[in-house]
Motif scaffolding. Structure first.
Motif, mmCIF file in Angstrom:
data_model
loop_
_atom_site.group_PDB
_atom_site.id
_atom_site.type_symbol
_atom_site.label_atom_id
_atom_site.label_comp_id
_atom_site.label_asym_id
_atom_site.label_seq_id
_atom_site.Cartn_x
_atom_site.Cartn_y
_atom_site.Cartn_z
ATOM 1 N N UNK A 7 4.020 10.266 -16.885
ATOM 2 C CA UNK A 7 3.711 11.492 -18.622
ATOM 3 C C UNK A 7 3.373 12.201 -18.772
ATOM 4 N N UNK A 8 2.141 12.401 -17.131
ATOM 5 C CA UNK A 8 1.619 13.229 -17.240
ATOM 6 C C UNK A 8 1.885 14.459 -16.752
ATOM 7 N N UNK A 9 1.157 16.095 -17.502
ATOM 8 C CA UNK A 9 1.737 16.985 -16.863
ATOM 9 C C UNK A 9 2.344 17.556 -15.962
ATOM 10 N N UNK A 10 1.133 16.975 -14.796
ATOM 11 C CA UNK A 10 0.710 17.950 -13.164
ATOM 12 C C UNK A 10 1.230 16.315 -12.520
ATOM 13 N N UNK A 11 2.062 15.339 -12.806
ATOM 14 C CA UNK A 11 2.485 14.239 -11.940
ATOM 15 C C UNK A 11 4.127 14.681 -11.955
ATOM 16 N N UNK A 12 4.009 14.527 -11.163
ATOM 17 C CA UNK A 12 5.848 15.140 -10.756
ATOM 18 C C UNK A 12 6.798 14.173 -9.945
ATOM 19 N N UNK A 47 5.598 -1.183 -13.698
ATOM 20 C CA UNK A 47 5.227 -1.981 -15.468
ATOM 21 C C UNK A 47 4.837 -0.115 -15.615
ATOM 22 N N UNK A 48 3.575 0.388 -14.489
ATOM 23 C CA UNK A 48 2.790 1.503 -15.054
ATOM 24 C C UNK A 48 3.611 3.055 -14.666
ATOM 25 N N UNK A 49 4.803 2.764 -14.002
ATOM 26 C CA UNK A 49 5.213 4.541 -13.499
ATOM 27 C C UNK A 49 5.249 5.229 -14.733
ATOM 28 N N UNK A 50 5.721 4.692 -15.839
ATOM 29 C CA UNK A 50 6.008 5.364 -17.071
ATOM 30 C C UNK A 50 5.012 6.621 -17.787
ATOM 31 N N UNK A 51 3.289 5.501 -17.820
ATOM 32 C CA UNK A 51 2.362 6.075 -17.998
ATOM 33 C C UNK A 51 1.697 7.196 -16.702
ATOM 34 N N UNK A 52 1.941 6.629 -15.697
ATOM 35 C CA UNK A 52 0.973 7.735 -14.649
ATOM 36 C C UNK A 52 2.569 9.133 -14.737
ATOM 37 N N UNK A 103 -5.280 8.271 -3.580
ATOM 38 C CA UNK A 103 -6.572 7.436 -3.499
ATOM 39 C C UNK A 103 -6.290 6.156 -2.368
ATOM 40 N N UNK A 104 -7.006 6.230 -1.355
ATOM 41 C CA UNK A 104 -7.101 4.855 -0.532
ATOM 42 C C UNK A 104 -7.188 3.691 -1.281
ATOM 43 N N UNK A 105 -7.944 4.007 -2.109
ATOM 44 C CA UNK A 105 -8.601 2.515 -2.470
ATOM 45 C C UNK A 105 -7.408 1.369 -3.832
ATOM 46 N N UNK A 106 -6.702 2.847 -3.661
ATOM 47 C CA UNK A 106 -5.166 2.058 -4.751
ATOM 48 C C UNK A 106 -3.820 1.848 -3.763
ATOM 49 N N UNK A 107 -4.032 2.074 -2.189
ATOM 50 C CA UNK A 107 -2.844 1.718 -2.235
ATOM 51 C C UNK A 107 -2.568 0.544 -1.346
ATOM 52 N N UNK A 108 -1.905 -0.575 -1.678
ATOM 53 C CA UNK A 108 -1.511 -1.554 -1.476
ATOM 54 C C UNK A 108 -2.412 -3.284 -2.026
ATOM 55 N N UNK A 109 -2.935 -2.382 -3.061
ATOM 56 C CA UNK A 109 -4.683 -2.836 -3.257
ATOM 57 C C UNK A 109 -3.836 -3.358 -4.891
ATOM 58 N N UNK A 110 -3.279 -3.376 -5.334
ATOM 59 C CA UNK A 110 -2.602 -3.445 -6.394
ATOM 60 C C UNK A 110 -3.603 -3.004 -7.750
ATOM 61 N N UNK A 111 -4.910 -1.977 -7.312
ATOM 62 C CA UNK A 111 -5.108 -1.435 -8.081
ATOM 63 C C UNK A 111 -5.170 -0.023 -8.162
ATOM 64 N N UNK A 112 -4.127 0.684 -9.601
ATOM 65 C CA UNK A 112 -3.732 1.007 -9.677
ATOM 66 C C UNK A 112 -5.244 2.486 -10.637
ATOM 67 N N UNK A 113 -5.082 4.173 -9.735
ATOM 68 C CA UNK A 113 -5.579 5.497 -10.443
ATOM 69 C C UNK A 113 -5.618 4.809 -11.582
ATOM 70 N N UNK A 114 -6.078 5.075 -13.093
ATOM 71 C CA UNK A 114 -5.676 5.345 -14.540
ATOM 72 C C UNK A 114 -4.628 6.540 -14.281
ATOM 73 N N UNK A 115 -4.147 6.531 -15.544
ATOM 74 C CA UNK A 115 -3.179 7.834 -15.645
ATOM 75 C C UNK A 115 -4.528 9.139 -15.306
ATOM 76 N N UNK A 116 -5.160 8.618 -16.057
ATOM 77 C CA UNK A 116 -6.230 9.502 -16.229
ATOM 78 C C UNK A 116 -7.199 10.011 -14.949
ATOM 79 N N UNK A 117 -7.020 9.365 -14.309
ATOM 80 C CA UNK A 117 -7.699 9.654 -12.853
ATOM 81 C C UNK A 117 -6.782 10.529 -11.957
ATOM 82 N N UNK A 118 -5.128 10.082 -11.881
ATOM 83 C CA UNK A 118 -4.762 10.584 -11.610
ATOM 84 C C UNK A 118 -4.388 11.823 -11.457
ATOM 85 N N UNK A 119 -4.451 12.244 -13.006
ATOM 86 C CA UNK A 119 -3.825 13.448 -13.804
ATOM 87 C C UNK A 119 -4.540 14.767 -13.388
#
Ligand code: PGA
Length: 248
Positions: A224-229, A217-222, A168-184
């Protein structure tokens, strides 16, 4: 069939050749993990020294850009045979900065995906929506359109060896990560699309990364989602944190 995790750094326009070699030395022991594919996608001028620096380690090298012709009068461009000869394995295609700053459209991106496969390079195909599309609620349609165009004419065998990065472009280099649910949500939608366009086997095999301010800090949660490889990581790939993401 379990998909193998793939953690790729996108160094963008950072690191001179000597700085690149230094970074490889800094990361060497931190990125050790035989269960994960680790890739450094580096600026063109860093490719040769980085290939040398990671020799004998678990790290593969990727490029950030190339052109679709093998050779000829294309001033400033680099071809797939040049990348292959230098030891490059992966190629990022369609990252949003290429699309937005350098005007790459889905027709060229589709040609690049085809050329990469024909040349034996493994594409990391990027897609993702702007903040306006996210707010408007039309982001899924946008991403579906990107994937439909970008994979036009790509075979099932090829798709099974493809990596798709949802960024998501709004999350690139902004420090604003998609939540794990949004990404999944989007990664799952992409996998369902592959099932519709090809079949269940292709959907099971295609690897889908999340990218956009992924960090230690956020990698493990992202992840952990089944469709994020895996992840495509910009800023944090230039720091020791990258090792923590590889081992998240
Ligand atoms: P970022 O970049 O991790 O710095 O947000 C990700 C990317 O553009 O691939």
């Amino acid at each position: 069939m379990a998909r193998r995790r793939i953690i790729a750094g996108n160094w963008k326009m950072n690191k001179t050749p000597s700085e690149a070699v230094e970074l490889c030395a800094t990361l060497k022991d931190l990125v050790k993990n035989d269960a994960v594919d680790v890739v450094y996608c580096v600026p063109a001028i860093d490719i040769v020294p980085v290939v040398q620096a990671v020799k004998g380690t678990n790290v593969s090298v990727g490029a950030e850009n190339f052109y679709i012709e093998d050779k000829g009068a294309f001033t400033g461009e680099i071809s797939a045979p040049m990348l292959k000869d230098a030891g490059v394995e992966y190629i990022i295609i369609g990252q949003s900065e290429r699309r937005d700053i350098f005007g790459e459209n889905d027709i060229l991106i589709n040609q690049k995906v085809k050329k990469a496969f024909a040349s034996g390079l493994k594409p990391i195909l990027c897609c993702g929506e702007s903040l306006a599309l996210r707010k408007a609620g039309t982001y899924k349609e946008w991403i579906k359109r990107q994937i439909t165009w970008d994979l036009d004419g790509i075979t099932k065998d090829q798709v099974m060896n493809l990596v798709i990065a949802y960024e998501p472009i709004w999350a690139i280099g902004t420090g604003e990560t998609a939540t794990a649910d949004q990404a999944e949500e989007v990664c799952r939608m992409i996998r369902e699309m592959i099932a519709d366009m090809y079949d269940a086997e292709a959907a099971e095999a295609v690897r889908i990364q999340y990218g956009g301010s992924m960090n230690a800090a956020n990698a493990a949660e992202l992840l952990s989602k089944p469709d994020i490889d895996g992840g495509l990581i910009g800023g944090a790939s230039l720091k020791p944190d990258f090792g923590q993401i590889v081992n998240a």
